[in-house]
Scaffold this active site. Structure first.
Site, PDB file in Angstrom:
ATOM      1  N   ASN A   9      28.032 -24.178   3.548  1.00  0.00           N
ATOM      2  CA  ASN A   9      27.204 -24.045   2.339  1.00  0.00           C
ATOM      3  C   ASN A   9      27.942 -24.777   1.224  1.00  0.00           C
ATOM      4  O   ASN A   9      28.897 -24.253   0.666  1.00  0.00           O
ATOM      5  CB  ASN A   9      27.023 -22.561   1.986  1.00  0.00           C
ATOM      6  CG  ASN A   9      26.320 -22.379   0.644  1.00  0.00           C
ATOM      7  OD1 ASN A   9      25.690 -23.310   0.143  1.00  0.00           O
ATOM      8  ND2 ASN A   9      26.420 -21.185   0.077  1.00  0.00           N
ATOM      9  N   LYS A  11      26.926 -25.502  -1.674  1.00  0.00           N
ATOM     10  CA  LYS A  11      26.522 -25.070  -3.025  1.00  0.00           C
ATOM     11  C   LYS A  11      26.242 -26.307  -3.879  1.00  0.00           C
ATOM     12  O   LYS A  11      25.722 -27.290  -3.368  1.00  0.00           O
ATOM     13  CB  LYS A  11      27.600 -24.167  -3.644  1.00  0.00           C
ATOM     14  CG  LYS A  11      28.069 -23.080  -2.687  1.00  0.00           C
ATOM     15  CD  LYS A  11      28.891 -22.027  -3.359  1.00  0.00           C
ATOM     16  CE  LYS A  11      29.424 -21.064  -2.319  1.00  0.00           C
ATOM     17  NZ  LYS A  11      29.957 -19.853  -2.880  1.00  0.00           N
ATOM     18  N   HIS A  96      21.140 -15.515  -1.103  1.00  0.00           N
ATOM     19  CA  HIS A  96      22.586 -15.600  -1.353  1.00  0.00           C
ATOM     20  C   HIS A  96      22.905 -14.801  -2.619  1.00  0.00           C
ATOM     21  O   HIS A  96      22.101 -14.764  -3.553  1.00  0.00           O
ATOM     22  CB  HIS A  96      22.988 -17.074  -1.523  1.00  0.00           C
ATOM     23  CG  HIS A  96      24.467 -17.288  -1.511  1.00  0.00           C
ATOM     24  ND1 HIS A  96      25.249 -17.002  -2.608  1.00  0.00           N
ATOM     25  CD2 HIS A  96      25.302 -17.719  -0.536  1.00  0.00           C
ATOM     26  CE1 HIS A  96      26.519 -17.264  -2.303  1.00  0.00           C
ATOM     27  NE2 HIS A  96      26.579 -17.693  -1.052  1.00  0.00           N
ATOM     28  N   GLU A  98      24.704 -15.433  -5.038  1.00  0.00           N
ATOM     29  CA  GLU A  98      24.645 -16.241  -6.273  1.00  0.00           C
ATOM     30  C   GLU A  98      23.204 -16.376  -6.746  1.00  0.00           C
ATOM     31  O   GLU A  98      22.945 -16.427  -7.949  1.00  0.00           O
ATOM     32  CB  GLU A  98      25.308 -17.614  -6.027  1.00  0.00           C
ATOM     33  CG  GLU A  98      26.825 -17.467  -5.944  1.00  0.00           C
ATOM     34  CD  GLU A  98      27.541 -18.523  -5.117  1.00  0.00           C
ATOM     35  OE1 GLU A  98      26.935 -19.575  -4.810  1.00  0.00           O
ATOM     36  OE2 GLU A  98      28.719 -18.296  -4.773  1.00  0.00           O
ATOM     37  N   GLU A 168      27.771 -10.844   3.742  1.00  0.00           N
ATOM     38  CA  GLU A 168      28.644 -11.503   2.772  1.00  0.00           C
ATOM     39  C   GLU A 168      29.013 -10.516   1.657  1.00  0.00           C
ATOM     40  O   GLU A 168      28.307 -10.427   0.647  1.00  0.00           O
ATOM     41  CB  GLU A 168      27.916 -12.693   2.137  1.00  0.00           C
ATOM     42  CG  GLU A 168      27.596 -13.809   3.102  1.00  0.00           C
ATOM     43  CD  GLU A 168      27.700 -15.162   2.401  1.00  0.00           C
ATOM     44  OE1 GLU A 168      28.478 -15.987   2.865  1.00  0.00           O
ATOM     45  OE2 GLU A 168      27.031 -15.357   1.384  1.00  0.00           O
ATOM     46  N   GLY A 174      34.369 -16.637  -2.482  1.00  0.00           N
ATOM     47  CA  GLY A 174      35.108 -17.515  -3.386  1.00  0.00           C
ATOM     48  C   GLY A 174      36.360 -16.891  -3.966  1.00  0.00           C
ATOM     49  O   GLY A 174      36.904 -17.394  -4.950  1.00  0.00           O
ATOM     50  N   SER A 214      35.154 -16.146   1.902  1.00  0.00           N
ATOM     51  CA  SER A 214      36.532 -16.657   2.000  1.00  0.00           C
ATOM     52  C   SER A 214      36.980 -16.924   3.436  1.00  0.00           C
ATOM     53  O   SER A 214      38.142 -16.667   3.782  1.00  0.00           O
ATOM     54  CB  SER A 214      37.507 -15.719   1.287  1.00  0.00           C
ATOM     55  OG  SER A 214      37.224 -15.695  -0.102  1.00  0.00           O
TER      56      SER A 214
HETATM   57  C1  PEP Z   1      29.290 -18.517   0.441  1.00  0.00           C
HETATM   58  O1  PEP Z   1      29.022 -19.239  -0.485  1.00  0.00           O
HETATM   59  O2  PEP Z   1      28.381 -18.058   1.126  1.00  0.00           O
HETATM   60  C2  PEP Z   1      30.691 -18.223   0.721  1.00  0.00           C
HETATM   61  C3  PEP Z   1      30.954 -17.378   1.668  1.00  0.00           C
HETATM   62  O3  PEP Z   1      31.626 -18.857  -0.054  1.00  0.00           O
HETATM   63  P1  PEP Z   1      33.216 -18.887   0.215  1.00  0.00           P
HETATM   64  O4  PEP Z   1      33.410 -19.293   1.657  1.00  0.00           O
HETATM   65  O5  PEP Z   1      33.734 -19.929  -0.735  1.00  0.00           O
HETATM   66  O6  PEP Z   1      33.744 -17.534  -0.046  1.00  0.00           O
END
Ligand code: PEP
Length: 254
Positions: A9, A11, A96, A98, A168, A174, A214
């Site tokens: 992803n 983003k 998501h 976000e 998640e 992040g 992460s």
């Molecule tokens: C995500 O954006 O779904 C995500 C898991 O980001 P990250 O791997 O940076 O934590």
């Protein structure tokens, strides 16, 4: 057998030029992998160019980071699932955190999107997860249960096998603080149990439940060793080719 899914992803990162460079380098380094499906979710602007490149060689699958639920109409700035399907997109990330937190997406909107993605013969990657306060208050399982039930509330039972659930935890996204394999498994097992109740044993065992938050080359192997973790949704660590390539080949990491 559920085939593992490794999803990038990106983003709001990578221009068209950077996206093309990334995929060209990745395709040159990637020998065709049958152990996992590898999905790239670039920004909308790079979808067309990548769809052309990805069609030329085997091994990669195109995904989108979001879409609207309407097919067409007066929805300024939105993208129809029909347009994504036309580009050869196979997976769409829906809900998501976000999108939920920064752009106010509600459970109701998410359920409409899930339904529309399926209606266009694509697979929704439905993101669910708790905040750190909800975890500390012992509400994790209740929160994800509620989000899951709402997200699939409009889905016809026969289509349930096509969905992907991404657990998640918001506190892990992040932050470089991933859920432990034990924490992820507790959530994944709860989700599987719910799916058994909602669908049936066979169907529920076909649905892939992946982990995001992460994921890095240093932790993907221990996460993927868990039988209840069927893949990874990767943000930050998917932006660099070598790091993403290592994670595609997670089973080779010592
Ligand atoms: C995500 O954006 O779904 C995500 C898991 O980001 P990250 O791997 O940076 O934590």
């Amino acid at each position: 057998m559920r085939k593992p899914l490794i999803i990038a992803n990106w983003k709001m990162n990578h221009s068209i030029e950077d996206s093309l460079k990334f995929i060209t380098v990745l395709q040159n380094k990637l020998t065709f992998k049958s152990h996992a499906e590898v999905v790239i979710c670039p920004p909308y602007t790079a979808l067309y160019s990548l769809s052309v490149l990805i069609q030329e060689k085997e091994g990669l699958i195109l995904g989108a980071q979001n879409c609207y639920y309407g097919e067409s109409g007066a929805f300024t700035g939105e993208i129809s699932p029909v347009f994504l399907a036309e580009l050869g997109v196979s997976y769409v990330i829906v809900g998501h955190s976000e999108r939920r937190n920064l752009f106010g997406e509600t459970d109701e909107l998410i359920s409409q999107k899930v339904q529309s993605v399926l209606a266009c013969n694509m697979k929704p990657i439905i993101c669910i997860g708790e905040t750190i306060n909800e975890r500390n208050d012992g509400k994790t399982l209740g929160v994800i249960e509620n989000q899951l039930k709402q997200a699939i509330s409009l889905v016809d039972k026969k289509d349930l096998g096509k969905i992907v659930i991404a657990y998640e935890p918001i506190w892990a996204i992040g932050t470089k603080q991933n859920a432990t394999p034990g924490q992820a498994c507790e959530a994944h097992q709860h989700i599987r149990g719910l799916l058994v109740k909602i669908a049936n044993q066979n169907l529920a065992h076909e649905i892939r439940i992946i982990y995001g938050g992460s994921v890095q080359p240093t932790n993907i192997n221990e996460l993927m060793r868990e039988k209840d973790i069927d893949g990874a949704l990767i943000g930050g660590a998917s932006l660099e080719v070598d790091s993403f390539l290592q994670m595609i080949n997670y089973h080779e990491i010592k």
